[in-house]
Design a protein around this motif. Sequence first.
Motif, mmCIF file in Angstrom:
data_model
loop_
_atom_site.group_PDB
_atom_site.id
_atom_site.type_symbol
_atom_site.label_atom_id
_atom_site.label_comp_id
_atom_site.label_asym_id
_atom_site.label_seq_id
_atom_site.Cartn_x
_atom_site.Cartn_y
_atom_site.Cartn_z
ATOM 1 N N ASP A 1 0.945 -1.217 -0.012
ATOM 2 C CA ASP A 1 0.032 0.020 0.133
ATOM 3 C C ASP A 1 0.770 1.233 -0.043
ATOM 4 O OD1 ASP A 1 -2.402 -1.348 0.022
ATOM 5 O OD2 ASP A 1 -2.308 -1.805 2.271
ATOM 6 N N GLU A 2 1.970 1.143 0.742
ATOM 7 C CA GLU A 2 2.823 2.372 0.927
ATOM 8 C C GLU A 2 3.580 2.489 -0.519
ATOM 9 O OE1 GLU A 2 5.542 1.543 3.973
ATOM 10 O OE2 GLU A 2 3.895 1.721 5.554
ATOM 11 N N PHE A 3 3.819 1.682 -1.250
ATOM 12 C CA PHE A 3 4.658 1.580 -2.432
ATOM 13 C C PHE A 3 3.556 2.014 -3.537
ATOM 14 C CE2 PHE A 3 4.944 -0.468 -6.712
ATOM 15 C CZ PHE A 3 6.177 -0.163 -7.058
ATOM 16 N N CYS A 4 2.194 1.720 -3.665
ATOM 17 C CA CYS A 4 1.266 2.249 -4.301
ATOM 18 C C CYS A 4 1.043 3.776 -4.249
ATOM 19 C CB CYS A 4 -0.126 1.600 -4.415
ATOM 20 S SG CYS A 4 0.232 -0.356 -5.180
ATOM 21 N N SER A 5 0.910 4.205 -3.048
ATOM 22 C CA SER A 5 0.621 5.571 -2.408
ATOM 23 C C SER A 5 1.838 6.585 -2.941
ATOM 24 C CB SER A 5 0.324 5.693 -0.870
ATOM 25 O OG SER A 5 -0.577 4.827 -0.478
ATOM 26 N N LYS B 1 0.428 4.805 -13.897
ATOM 27 C CA LYS B 1 -0.843 4.797 -13.096
ATOM 28 C C LYS B 1 -1.775 3.620 -13.242
ATOM 29 C CE LYS B 1 -4.511 8.009 -12.167
ATOM 30 N NZ LYS B 1 -5.539 7.176 -12.184
ATOM 31 N N HIS B 2 -1.896 3.363 -14.688
ATOM 32 C CA HIS B 2 -2.761 2.238 -14.948
ATOM 33 C C HIS B 2 -2.281 1.144 -14.045
ATOM 34 C CE1 HIS B 2 -5.184 5.005 -17.189
ATOM 35 N NE2 HIS B 2 -4.671 5.149 -18.239
ATOM 36 N N THR B 3 -0.942 0.890 -14.129
ATOM 37 C CA THR B 3 -0.618 -0.457 -13.729
ATOM 38 C C THR B 3 -0.846 -0.109 -12.141
ATOM 39 O OG1 THR B 3 1.159 -0.582 -15.108
ATOM 40 C CG2 THR B 3 1.679 -1.589 -13.104
ATOM 41 N N TYR C 1 -3.085 -2.508 -8.569
ATOM 42 C CA TYR C 1 -2.784 -3.046 -7.089
ATOM 43 C C TYR C 1 -3.495 -2.329 -6.023
ATOM 44 C CZ TYR C 1 1.013 -4.410 -10.171
ATOM 45 O OH TYR C 1 2.054 -4.954 -11.048
ATOM 46 N N ASN C 2 -4.283 -1.326 -6.477
ATOM 47 C CA ASN C 2 -5.006 -0.521 -5.253
ATOM 48 C C ASN C 2 -5.882 -1.481 -4.655
ATOM 49 O OD1 ASN C 2 -3.666 1.860 -5.448
ATOM 50 N ND2 ASN C 2 -5.144 2.751 -6.895
ATOM 51 N N SER D 1 -7.812 -8.476 -0.815
ATOM 52 C CA SER D 1 -7.789 -9.675 -1.639
ATOM 53 C C SER D 1 -6.425 -10.830 -1.162
ATOM 54 C CB SER D 1 -8.082 -9.528 -3.020
ATOM 55 O OG SER D 1 -9.087 -8.684 -3.338
ATOM 56 N N LEU D 2 -5.436 -10.066 -1.005
ATOM 57 C CA LEU D 2 -4.217 -10.821 -0.906
ATOM 58 C C LEU D 2 -4.185 -11.408 0.589
ATOM 59 C CD1 LEU D 2 -1.314 -8.616 -2.307
ATOM 60 C CD2 LEU D 2 -2.317 -11.044 -3.089
#
Length: 372
Positions: free
Chosen positions: A173-177, A194-196, A200-201, A206-207
């Motif tokens: 989550d930190e990586f995505c943010s 951004k689309h990639t 992952y958002n 789910s993981l």
Amino acid sequence: MVDNLKRKGHMLRTWGGDQFVDHTVKEWQKIREQMLAQQQMFQHQAEIVKSSLKGEWENLNTSVEAWVSRWGQARSRLQSAQGADYTEMLGRCHSVFEAQQQWEKYLSEKDELMKECQKFNMDVTTSDTWNEAEKLMKEFVDQWAVFKEYNEEYESIGEQEWLVFQKKLHLLDEFCSKWCARLEPYTSVTLFLKHTLDRYNDLTISLKYLRGSEFTEHHWREVFSLLDVEYRPPETLKLKDLLNAADNIKKHIKALQKISSSASNESAVRSALNELEVWFAGARLALAAHTDKAKRPVTIVKDFNDILNKIEEKQWVVSSVGGGGVGGGGEACARWEARLRAARDLLRAAHRAQRRRAIYVGVQQKDSDSPL
């Protein structure tokens, strides 16, 4: 100076018969001829070197022109991410920085050649092609540097083993943010990223169903099949394997929840049955020594009620965990229910028989606690 020396030598030879000066003049002429020959040789070699440097300079310029032509044609492809997947974009990124290495090699060769040309007073000038190449390279690096940096950080977390990373999902989550905040203003490359990242958002939700601490090989195979991922031993599974299947994970979230719940139930059944088996193997009847009316020693069972209560407790546990009948646990629970029921009935019968016998023979206790 040599002519004056010759005249003086002629006078000395005429008036005094001294030929030393004539010998000196001959030696000088010989040395002079050697020096002229050496000078001509050096000039010839210099011309060869200058010709070689000129050829190298022309070849270098030709290489740069070819480089500019190639990457100028590739510009439109590198500026578009339409229809490209991550692997293809990564390949483009690698090609850009390979081109940068080649360009830096050209610059290094140019600097060395210009230094050598200055030694021979050769006038060399850089063409507009060099300026065009410089601008083109800067444009590519500015556009793709962010992708290179992103991929390096992505690989650093993606290569981590899933069984280890699952305990620190907050890092994803930190990586995505972090990267979502760094992508503006958008280019074709940053928009692709951004689309990639959008894939992952909320993926960590789910993981959590894939932590697999209670999974058996059967569950893992079911998960891999569901996600359309080639099976591999769970201990070799990496985070990026699951990130690559992010779309399927979100698509089949309900099925993954069901698999996780089933695995949890089966684990509870296995744990309960293992505990029951250990207890059953170590269960013993407590015996006590007494005497009958004839003062003969009699051994009887103490605390029938305690062990009967324990059996009823185990029956309740087996009934609770065996209700779902999942993973073969239903059959095992049924077998244990039958064994516990038989043990309970046998103990009750033994208890009744012991009470009747005690009344018949008149058992007397050695202590104050009545086992009957």
